[in-house]
Design an enzyme around this catalytic site. Structure first.
Site, PDB file in Angstrom:
ATOM      1  CG  HIS A   1      -5.564  27.337   2.784  1.00 33.79           C
ATOM      2  ND1 HIS A   1      -5.651  28.691   3.010  1.00 33.79           N
ATOM      3  CD2 HIS A   1      -6.750  26.973   2.227  1.00 33.79           C
ATOM      4  CE1 HIS A   1      -6.830  29.131   2.588  1.00 33.79           C
ATOM      5  NE2 HIS A   1      -7.510  28.106   2.116  1.00 33.79           N
TER       6      HIS A   1
ATOM      7  CD  GLU B   1     -10.941  25.933   1.071  1.00 33.56           C
ATOM      8  OE1 GLU B   1     -12.103  26.354   0.978  1.00 33.56           O
ATOM      9  OE2 GLU B   1      -9.978  26.667   1.394  1.00 33.56           O
TER      10      GLU B   1
ATOM     11  CG  ASN C   1     -14.203  35.163   0.640  1.00 31.95           C
ATOM     12  OD1 ASN C   1     -13.455  34.424   0.012  1.00 31.95           O
ATOM     13  ND2 ASN C   1     -14.577  36.356   0.198  1.00 31.95           N
TER      14      ASN C   1
ATOM     15  CG  HIS D   1     -11.245  31.368   3.424  1.00 26.11           C
ATOM     16  ND1 HIS D   1     -12.132  30.339   3.646  1.00 26.11           N
ATOM     17  CD2 HIS D   1     -10.325  30.881   2.545  1.00 26.11           C
ATOM     18  CE1 HIS D   1     -11.767  29.291   2.929  1.00 26.11           C
ATOM     19  NE2 HIS D   1     -10.674  29.582   2.249  1.00 26.11           N
TER      20      HIS D   1
ATOM     21  NE  ARG E   1      -1.723  43.223 -25.615  1.00 21.88           N
ATOM     22  CZ  ARG E   1      -1.160  43.664 -26.743  1.00 21.88           C
ATOM     23  NH1 ARG E   1      -1.371  43.053 -27.880  1.00 21.88           N
ATOM     24  NH2 ARG E   1      -0.422  44.752 -26.707  1.00 21.88           N
TER      25      ARG E   1
ATOM     26  CE  LYS F   1     -11.352  34.767  -6.100  1.00 21.93           C
ATOM     27  NZ  LYS F   1     -11.586  34.758  -4.647  1.00 21.93           N
TER      28      LYS F   1
ATOM     29  NE  ARG G   1     -14.557  33.114  -7.128  1.00 22.33           N
ATOM     30  CZ  ARG G   1     -13.810  32.836  -8.182  1.00 22.33           C
ATOM     31  NH1 ARG G   1     -14.131  33.323  -9.359  1.00 22.33           N
ATOM     32  NH2 ARG G   1     -12.747  32.068  -8.066  1.00 22.33           N
TER      33      ARG G   1
ATOM     34  CG  HIS H   1      -6.817  34.041   4.454  1.00 18.56           C
ATOM     35  ND1 HIS H   1      -7.617  34.612   3.488  1.00 18.56           N
ATOM     36  CD2 HIS H   1      -6.316  32.916   3.906  1.00 18.56           C
ATOM     37  CE1 HIS H   1      -7.603  33.854   2.403  1.00 18.56           C
ATOM     38  NE2 HIS H   1      -6.814  32.818   2.635  1.00 18.56           N
TER      39      HIS H   1
ATOM     40  CD  GLU I   1     -14.292  37.078  -3.822  1.00 16.18           C
ATOM     41  OE1 GLU I   1     -13.557  36.278  -4.432  1.00 16.18           O
ATOM     42  OE2 GLU I   1     -14.033  37.505  -2.690  1.00 16.18           O
TER      43      GLU I   1
ATOM     44  CE  LYS J   1     -13.959  28.104  -6.632  1.00 15.89           C
ATOM     45  NZ  LYS J   1     -12.644  28.343  -6.208  1.00 15.89           N
TER      46      LYS J   1
HETATM   47  N1  GLY Z   1     -11.114  30.097  -3.281  1.00 18.79           N
HETATM   48  C1  GLY Z   1     -12.180  31.005  -3.274  1.00 18.79           C
HETATM   49  C2  GLY Z   1     -12.599  31.448  -4.627  1.00 18.79           C
HETATM   50  O1  GLY Z   1     -12.235  30.837  -5.619  1.00 18.79           O
HETATM   51  O2  GLY Z   1     -13.304  32.416  -4.742  1.00 18.79           O
END
Ligand code: GLY
Length: 349
Positions: free
Chosen positions: A253, A176, A230, A233, A112, A134, A226, A237, A222, A212
């Site tokens: 990427h 980025e 994107n 993206h 956990r 993430k 956040r 993507h 998000e 960031k």
């Molecule tokens: N790479 C985008 C984010 O961390 O939200």
């Protein structure tokens, strides 16, 4: 050494951060220290880190996005169990986004949740993947389909690791950095326009990292802000997915996102008020640094990928666009014709 201290995580940046790591490991008295590497970081980065560690267990996986899967997660959980890792063990993720996503996911779910520490070794990892919590694995072809959001305890960013990378990896991460500038900081974009390929990037990287952190701190899950990360993206993507399926040497990427940012800047100029001179300087930045993509950009197939994007809500393809350089607008919707025009715009540049 520069630092960013938050309530739930700390970032150290500079050429002396590994001494700080050694000091923290002694003070925290972790029951066991595991280091996750891939075959590349074992060869090129582990020799830089290993002098700072005393007792540790190395866990190695193969490098590449196609190894960010349940099989490897299980392999790492099993290794932790074999070495009797308890709740006070820690995992150090030494690598790029695949290692920090996978190692973080394993740590966040083992018993956990145990602590994990990121030591990003790619530019993309330093400014993006290692920050914001993430974590996850791919499920078949679906990228990041299974995962959680949980911050690492510490992130140690030593630009020395950038010397272990080929040139196109550096470019990959710069896409980025430029995205952070375009959504939040015009002065950073202006600096980026004027840097040379081999110039020392440390100050710009730290500026990008601060953007960031500012965004994920305000909106970790998000819900709104956040989503500004994107930008580029949605189209990017789709192009990345297409290239992975069709090209023998697929776009990285950052390369796909760079095309995505040109297309989405075009859309921003059409419906969000980005000026034509701003659009021109965005195109100039990317075209000067990234080779033009030679593959096809089949509109219908790309739009189909965009429709399947997990960022979509209420049946609409969700875009983050720019009102101007340094100011993003989230939750934008565009007609298919505008998406098609933006792809044609890129092709004709
Ligand atoms: N790479 C985008 C984010 O961390 O939200």
């Amino acid at each position: 050494m520069k630092e960013i201290i938050q309530k739930d995580f700390e970032i150290y940046f500079g050429s002396d951060v590994l001494e700080k790591l050694a000091e923290i490991l002694i003070n925290k008295e972790y029951s066991k220290v595991f280091v996750l590497v891939d075959n590349n970081t074992k060869n090129y980065c582990w020799p830089i880190l290993s002098p700072y560690l005393v007792n540790f267990q190395l866990i190695e996986i193969e490098s590449g996005e196609n190894h960010k899967n349940l099989h490897n997660a299980e392999k790492i959980w099993t290794r932790l169990q074999q070495f009797q890792a308890d709740k006070h063990a820690v995992i150090i993720n030494l690598g790029g986004g695949v290692i920090s996503d996978l190692g973080g996911f394993v740590a966040a779910t083992y018993k956990r949740g145990i602590d994990f520490i990121n030591i990003p070794t790619t530019l993309l990892g330093m400014v993006d993947a290692s920050i914001g919590g993430k974590l996850g694995i791919d499920l078949h072809a679906l990228k990041n389909a299974v995962g959680v959001i949980k911050n690492p305890k510490y992130i140690f960013i030593d630009p020395i690791f950038l010397n272990t990378l080929p040139v196109n990896e550096r470019r990959n991460g710069l896409a980025e950095v430029c995205k952070h500038a375009l959504i939040d900081d015009k002065s950073l974009f202006e600096k980026l326009l004027h840097i040379e390929e081999k110039e020392n990037l440390d100050a710009l990287l730290f500026q990008s990292i601060k953007i960031k952190v500012k965004i994920v701190k305000k909106d970790p899950f998000e819900k709104d802000l956040r989503k500004s990360l994107n930008f580029g993206h949605t189209v990017g993507h789709a192009i990345e997915t297409f290239s992975l399926k069709n090209d023998s040497n697929p776009l990285k990427h950052g390369e796909a996102i760079a095309i995505g940012m040109i297309c989405e800047a075009y859309m921003s100029a059409a419906i969000q008020g980005l000026t034509s001179s701003e659009l021109k300087s965005i195109c100039k930045y990317f075209l000067n640094r990234f080779p033009k993509y030679k593959g096809k950009l089949p509109e219908n197939e790309l739009i189909e990928y965009m429709r399947n994007d997990k960022k979509n809500e209420e049946g609409f393809i969700n875009f983050t666009l720019l009102k101007k350089i340094g100011k993003a607008k989230i939750n934008c919707h565009c007609h298919d014709e505008l998406i098609i025009k933006s792809l044609a715009f890129y092709k004709n540049l």
